[in-house]
Design a protein around this motif. Structure first.
Motif, short mmCIF file in Angstrom:
data_model
loop_
_atom_site.label_atom_id
_atom_site.label_comp_id
_atom_site.label_asym_id
_atom_site.label_seq_id
_atom_site.Cartn_x
_atom_site.Cartn_y
_atom_site.Cartn_z
N PHE A 59 131.92 73.39 34.35
CA PHE A 59 132.02 72.60 35.58
C PHE A 59 133.18 71.61 35.49
O PHE A 59 133.68 71.34 34.40
CB PHE A 59 130.72 71.86 35.88
CG PHE A 59 130.28 70.91 34.81
CD1 PHE A 59 130.67 69.58 34.82
CD2 PHE A 59 129.47 71.34 33.77
CE1 PHE A 59 130.27 68.71 33.82
CE2 PHE A 59 129.07 70.47 32.76
CZ PHE A 59 129.47 69.15 32.79
N SER A 60 133.56 71.12 36.65
CA SER A 60 134.59 70.07 36.73
C SER A 60 133.91 68.78 37.14
O SER A 60 133.00 68.78 37.97
CB SER A 60 135.64 70.43 37.77
OG SER A 60 136.31 71.61 37.39
N LEU A 61 134.37 67.68 36.57
CA LEU A 61 133.80 66.36 36.86
C LEU A 61 134.88 65.49 37.46
O LEU A 61 136.03 65.49 36.99
CB LEU A 61 133.27 65.74 35.57
CG LEU A 61 132.39 64.52 35.68
CD1 LEU A 61 131.11 64.85 36.46
CD2 LEU A 61 132.01 64.02 34.31
N GLN A 88 142.73 78.20 32.13
CA GLN A 88 142.30 77.13 33.05
C GLN A 88 140.91 77.45 33.57
O GLN A 88 140.71 78.45 34.23
CB GLN A 88 143.29 77.03 34.22
CG GLN A 88 142.92 75.99 35.27
CD GLN A 88 143.23 74.57 34.81
OE1 GLN A 88 144.03 74.37 33.92
NE2 GLN A 88 142.59 73.60 35.42
N VAL A 89 139.94 76.63 33.21
CA VAL A 89 138.59 76.80 33.71
C VAL A 89 138.37 75.75 34.78
O VAL A 89 138.49 74.56 34.52
CB VAL A 89 137.54 76.65 32.60
CG1 VAL A 89 136.14 76.68 33.19
CG2 VAL A 89 137.70 77.75 31.58
N GLY A 90 138.10 76.19 35.98
CA GLY A 90 137.81 75.26 37.06
C GLY A 90 136.59 75.75 37.78
O GLY A 90 136.27 76.93 37.74
N GLY A 91 135.90 74.86 38.42
CA GLY A 91 134.76 75.28 39.21
C GLY A 91 133.52 75.48 38.37
O GLY A 91 133.56 75.51 37.14
N PHE A 92 132.42 75.63 39.07
CA PHE A 92 131.12 75.75 38.41
C PHE A 92 130.80 77.21 38.13
O PHE A 92 130.98 78.07 38.99
CB PHE A 92 130.03 75.14 39.30
CG PHE A 92 128.67 75.25 38.70
CD1 PHE A 92 128.24 74.34 37.75
CD2 PHE A 92 127.83 76.29 39.05
CE1 PHE A 92 127.00 74.46 37.16
CE2 PHE A 92 126.58 76.41 38.47
CZ PHE A 92 126.16 75.49 37.53
#
Length: 164
Positions: free
Chosen positions: A159-161, A1-5
């Motif tokens: 990044f998350s959009l 899980q990749v979240g955040g910048f």
């Protein structure tokens, strides 16, 4: 899980252009909305035309990362002459837009060697019609810039959009 910048340089240590720092807020990025960016870049070499940029854009689908195609110059695209694109966006002879002007950051080729720094600055992200594939989610971008086959810079972003 990749979240955040997050970001990192992905070129080898000999790349002449290096991103020293980059911060982006809020997280996730909202469209439309306001974006606060600060960055510092150092270059040991003048970057001149033709500057080629290769973008690889991926979106998370569960545990998989799917490469997004290049559609209408958005997505995983190759731009063979970034200098011409900049000249089309900001005609030569016109001043660079703020906040670039205030901080002495060039917006046209050639980009002279040196250090460039953008203190925390606010940008308005308009309510633009995004392609259908640019929906809410987690993204990774790899951007490599070269001139005549020589890699000048490489940066990876995550990044998350979140569109409103």
């Amino acid at each position: 899980q990749v979240g955040g910048f997050s970001w990192e340089n992905c070129g080898d240590r000999r790349d002449p252009v290096v991103l020293q720092s980059l911060s982006v807020a809020p997280d996730p990025i909202s469209i439309p909305g306001s974006l606060r960016v600060s960055a510092a870049v150092s270059s040991s070499k003048t970057m001149a035309s033709p500057l080629k940029a290769v973008l690889v854009v991926e979106k998370a689908l569960g545990d998989l990362w799917i490469q997004l195609p290049c559609i209408d110059q958005l997505g995983s695209c190759t731009y063979n002459d970034v200098c011409t694109i900049l000249d089309n966006l900001i005609p030569p002879g016109t001043t660079c837009p703020e906040p670039l002007l205030t901080y002495g950051i060039p917006c046209h080729c050639p980009f002279k060697a040196g250090s460039y720094s953008l203190p925390a600055s606010d940008f308005v992200l308009p309510d633009v019609e995004l392609p259908a594939w640019m929906t809410n989610g987690n993204y990774r971008v790899r951007a490599a810039v070269s001139n005549g086959g020589e890699e000048l810079a490489c940066v990876k972003l995550a990044f998350s959009l979140q569109s409103q």
